[in-house]
Design an enzyme around this catalytic site. Structure first.
Site, short mmCIF file in Angstrom:
data_model
loop_
_atom_site.label_atom_id
_atom_site.label_comp_id
_atom_site.label_asym_id
_atom_site.label_seq_id
_atom_site.Cartn_x
_atom_site.Cartn_y
_atom_site.Cartn_z
N CYS A 1 0.81 -1.21 0.00
CA CYS A 1 0.00 0.00 0.00
C CYS A 1 0.85 1.27 0.00
O CYS A 1 0.33 2.37 -0.13
CB CYS A 1 -0.97 -0.01 1.17
SG CYS A 1 -2.14 -1.37 1.03
N CYS B 1 -14.75 -0.90 6.94
CA CYS B 1 -13.85 -1.27 5.84
C CYS B 1 -13.83 -0.14 4.82
O CYS B 1 -14.85 0.47 4.52
CB CYS B 1 -14.33 -2.54 5.16
SG CYS B 1 -14.59 -3.91 6.30
N VAL C 1 -13.19 -0.01 -1.91
CA VAL C 1 -12.32 -0.65 -2.90
C VAL C 1 -12.59 0.09 -4.20
O VAL C 1 -13.68 0.01 -4.75
CB VAL C 1 -12.64 -2.15 -3.03
CG1 VAL C 1 -11.80 -2.77 -4.13
CG2 VAL C 1 -12.39 -2.85 -1.71
N LYS D 1 -11.08 5.23 3.77
CA LYS D 1 -12.45 4.82 4.10
C LYS D 1 -13.44 5.34 3.06
O LYS D 1 -14.24 4.56 2.55
CB LYS D 1 -12.82 5.35 5.50
CG LYS D 1 -14.26 5.13 5.89
CD LYS D 1 -14.52 3.67 6.19
CE LYS D 1 -16.00 3.32 6.21
NZ LYS D 1 -16.57 3.16 4.88
N HIS E 1 -9.62 3.52 -1.96
CA HIS E 1 -8.29 2.92 -1.82
C HIS E 1 -7.87 2.11 -3.04
O HIS E 1 -7.84 0.88 -3.00
CB HIS E 1 -8.25 2.07 -0.56
CG HIS E 1 -6.89 1.53 -0.22
ND1 HIS E 1 -5.71 2.10 -0.65
CD2 HIS E 1 -6.52 0.44 0.53
CE1 HIS E 1 -4.68 1.40 -0.20
NE2 HIS E 1 -5.15 0.39 0.50
#
Lengths: 402, 485
Positions: free
Chosen positions: A88, A214, A217, A343, A347
């Protein structure tokens, strides 16, 4: 004697795509989008870029390896392009390489660009694969990222003897704060404010993390063009110059995973990288001096423990600071995830490090609307954490204006 | 003197109430009500014949010096591999020496006693000593078939040797007939049977007495000499008839565990035999008879040594370690009878690299790590440079086995995103009492029952099934440590 990177390199321009489920865009489209904004911001022509560093992480479903995807997408004229990959911290590594290339005196103007096209996997979360080697297929647990990071919560609860309900309260506050910040940002992936009660009531993904614990994405790309402070000043005489203050990386030694001295409730790497970064930047008291942060909130619990690991909350004190609003946008402390964070901004792994720097950069140049502006910002800190709590890469970058 | 030196047993934790099965499938075959009593033991989704045999083998090796084991004879009709020595996988998982003899025994379900006889006679001939004989099966009956209700899963293991014998071998008598009561062809998933009346009246009622009479004549023993008679026959009426015909008293009649476990196939007579040994006294004689393509009949006499055995779960202990599998369709998914959707994530295709497994076989199949000779730190997987930051010694490692160690849970989660046929996927970090730690999958437990600090042991399980390439892959998982009965 080496004296670090502080004030040796300036950011000439930056660009960042809207993050999200960019179903109509290929990875190449995203690269072009962030690059054109970055180039316009830098106010130079493409041919002035002398070298480039290209960050992309996922191999399973993506644009491909090496420097070639970047060269071909942007039609860069036979310049040196190197792919960087470090989980990351991939985009931060591209930025770091570009910065070091300028600082070395080898080049005057260098591009760093990161991209990730994640939403062609066909399912939620990240693709599996051989991130820790093909051997793990034989003996690794059936783990996904949320389950690996969720264990921070059970370990933290055990270490500090704090009930899981309190941790759930704190991480719900963390996610609610990021949702609020993201709702103000037109480039963010998730743009809806969500109340803490709804966060706590969400379906469980990996105990004790629910859906709202989470991060998004996302697809996205971000870019920076760096140069020397002198060139930056000459090209932009009427603008504040944002300079690199610190770039630190710390990589797991195997101890956390294999030796019994690690409690599972913190990131050993982040602590080391943060300490070295403050030293490099000349920051004595981070809680007072850091103006704002973008930390690696892949999961709310990651942000929770990271508040201690970047030495801003005392060890065992994250709960108090989080619940007191110390990290809220207008909470009077150190605003964290001012653009929505992983968040809610999203990401796309290979772009995230540069996106965080972009968020700090636009704040330092006072380019953001009043409602999400951090007043009098001087130092902006970014943090990536790639891998798992037990085996990872931590990056801390600090940029600032004088 | 050849005989049994140690025993072990394994019954999987999950039990399926037969009434639940009948409730789901009885409409299709109402006569199955006759088979719907009690419960059947069913392998967990990550268990198969090999993992159950390993569990029984570990149990049997308690108190046995593993370096003395000279062979592994494995019997089953449901071995995961046709080519690749199944007993070889078991050997590696049991942490035995490489320089031993191992063989698979299969075909008829009397193969368990045939493997036992091969071991006994090999030891008597001084060709081999301390042979682990293990048998297991995981047979499937078609939904709505009598076999679905009758069958159960279990494993048994015996160590056969010449010293510290707990049950001396007194003789055997074997018959072999191509009597096809049950069969499975080359590609069959389900067992097929011929008419029950024929199996009962010609099979059990004639073939078992023939073998028993043959043994009695050969050894000069009488039925009254035996404290226990072990023979498999799940037909209740036929069993009564045989007991009467052979003069087996209720005290001698060893329970076939039909109500508790089910008919387990190859291991069945050995499972009953282990149960009999658990309850035996020095001086007891035990008659052991198997059935399947003929019969083996064996006679044993229990010695004083039986009182000196190390504690173990055996059949009694593992029977007591039970949990309801309260969902019939879960059973169908676990056994791959009903196609289920574990999501696109489950379709990722990863290869087993055999050359890689060969290099890592000790770590993967035997859970071997290393211990630093310089500082004493134990570590998994094997390391060349010591992970202790105060040490860092290079290439000063000795092998260290984690498979028999106890650990505690340092962190854990239940993951609903991970592809699994038993969600949530539970895993976490285990710190071993003697040092070392690793992140294991957890099995045979519920998320709600876990807590940090809870003690765990490790269990050999099927880690993955590669259906494209017909591969069963194995590794170790953590299981909450439970008191052994």
């Amino acid at each position: 004697m080496a004296d670090g990177i502080r004030d040796k390199v300036a950011i000439l321009g930056m660009g960042c795509t809207k993050f999200g489920e960019r179903w109509d865009c290929s990875g190449e489209d995203l690269m072009v989008e962030s690059f054109l904004e970055c180039l316009a911001d830098a106010g130079i022509e493409k041919k002035e870029i002398q070298a480039a560093y290209f960050g992309v992480h996922i191999d399973e479903v993506n644009v491909g390896k090496a420097g070639t995807p970047l060269g071909a997408a942007l039609k860069l004229p036979f310049i040196p392009i190197t792919r960087t990959e470090n989980f990351c911290a991939t985009a931060t590594e591209a930025f770091r390489a570009a910065t070091y290339a300028v600082a070395s005196g080898a080049y005057d103007i260098v591009l760093a660009l990161g991209v990730e096209k994640l939403k062609d996997t066909g399912y939620g979360g990240l693709p599996g694969g051989a991130a820790f080697g093909t051997e793990m297929f034989l003996r690794g647990s059936n783990a996904t990222a949320p389950g690996l990071f969720a264990q921070l919560a059970t370990a933290y609860a055990a270490k500090y003897d704090i009930p899981m309900e309190k941790i759930k309260d704190a991480i719900a506050h963390i996610s609610a704060k990021s949702h609020y910040n993201g709702s103000l940002n037109p480039k963010a992936h998730l743009r809806k404010a969500v109340p803490e009660e709804a966060i706590k009531a969400a379906p469980m993904i990996a105990y004790p993390l629910g859906l709202f614990d989470c991060c998004g994405v996302s697809d996205g790309s971000a870019a920076a063009i760096v140069t020397t402070p002198e060139i930056a000043k000459s090209l932009k005489p009427n603008q504040d110059i944002v300079k690199v203050k610190a770039l630190q990386i710390s990589v797991s030694s195997g101890e956390e995973e294999t030796y019994t001295n690690w409690d599972g409730a913190h990131f050993a790497t982040t602590r080391v990288a943060a300490t070295k970064a403050y030293e490099e930047a000349g920051i004595k008291n981070p809680r007072e001096e850091v103006s704002m942060m973008e930390v690696h909130d892949c999961f709310s619990i990651t942000e929770f423990v990271t508040m201690e690991d970047v030495h801003i909350s005392p060890k065992g004190g994250a709960y108090e600071d989080v619940m007191n609003g110390f990290y809220d946008l207008k909470g009077g402390g150190v605003p964290c995830q001012v653009d929505g964070g992983l968040k809610c901004f999203g990401h796309p792994i290979g772009a995230s490090g540069l996106r965080m720097i972009y968020a700090m950069y636009e704040q330092l140049l006072e380019r953001v609307p009043e409602e999400r502006a951090v007043k009098n910002a001087r130092f902006g800190l970014t943090h990536n954490l790639g891998g798992t709590p037990a085996k990872n890469v931590a990056a801390i970058s600090i940029i600032g204006r004088d | 003197m050849a005989g049994i030196c140690s025993y072990g047993g394994y019954v999987p934790r999950y039990r399926l109430n037969r009434g639940l099965v009948y409730g789901a499938m009885g409409w299709m075959n109402p006569a199955n009500i006759a088979n719907a009593r009690g419960e059947k033991a069913v392998a967990n989704f990550d268990e198969d014949s090999i993992t159950m045999a390993v569990a029984a083998g570990i149990d049997a090796l308690k108190g046995v010096d593993k370096s003395t084991v000279g062979g592994v004879y494995y019997a089953s009709t449901t071995m995961p591999y046709k080519e690749r020595l199944n007993a070889g996988i078991i050997t590696a998982a049991l942490g035995l020496n490489d320089q031993i003899r191992a063989a698979d025994f299969s075909g008829g379900i009397k193969a368990g006693t045939t493997a036992l006889l091969a071991a006994l006679e090999g030891v008597a001939a001084k060709g081999v000593d301390n042979v682990v004989v293990t048998a297991s099966d995981c047979r499937l009956g078609k939904p709505a078939s009598p076999q679905e209700l009758i069958f159960g899963d279990a494993a048994a293991a015996l160590v056969v040797g010449s010293e510290n014998v707990i049950a001396e071998f007194k003789g055997a008598y074997s018959t072999t007939y191509d009597f096809v009561d049950h069969y499975r062809g080359e590609t069959a998933k389900f067992d097929r049977a011929w008419e029950d009346r024929w199996i009962r009246d010609l099979g059990f009622a004639q073939l078992v007495p023939e073998a028993v009479q043959g043994l009695l004549e050969k050894t000069g023993l009488a039925m009254t000499d035996f404290a226990k008679v072990v023979y498999p026959c799940h037909y209740g009426a036929a069993r009564k008839g045989l007991n009467k015909k052979l003069g087996i008293t209720p005290e001698q009649d060893q329970s076939n565990l039909q109500v508790e476990i089910g008919e387990t196939g190859t291991p069945h007579s050995l499972v009953m035999f282990v149960k009999a040994l658990e309850e035996a006294k020095p001086g007891d004689k035990i008659l052991l008879v198997s059935f399947g393509s003929g019969c083996d009949a064996l006679a044993f006499e229990v010695t004083e040594n039986i009182t000196k055995l190390a504690p173990r779960a055996a059949i009694t202990g593992s029977l007591a370690n039970r949990a309801d599998l309260d969902n019939y369709t879960k059973y169908l998914i676990w056994r791959d009878i009903l196609p289920g959707d574990a999501g696109l994530r489950s379709e990722e295709d990863l290869w087993t690299r055999w050359s890689q497994l060969w290099r890592k076989r000790r770590e993967v199949l035997g859970l071997w790590g290393t211990k630093c000779q310089a500082c004493g730190t134990v570590q998994y997987p094997k390391q060349r440079i010591c992970v202790n930051p105060e040490c860092g010694a290079a290439d000063q490692m000795e092998e260290y086995c984690f498979a028999d160690k106890v650990g505690t849970i340092a962190s854990y989660t239940g993951d609903n995103l991970a592809a699994s046929v038993n969600p949530p996927a539970i895993y976490g970090q285990v710190v071993f009492e003697e040092g070392g730690k690793y992140m294991f999958d957890f099995t045979d437990c519920d998320l709600d029952s876990l807590a940090t600090g809870m003690p765990v042991v490790v269990s050999f399980r099927r880690k993955y099934s590669d259906k494209h390439r017909d591969i069963a892959g194995y590794f170790w998982k953590a299981v909450p440590k439970r008191e052994e009965a």
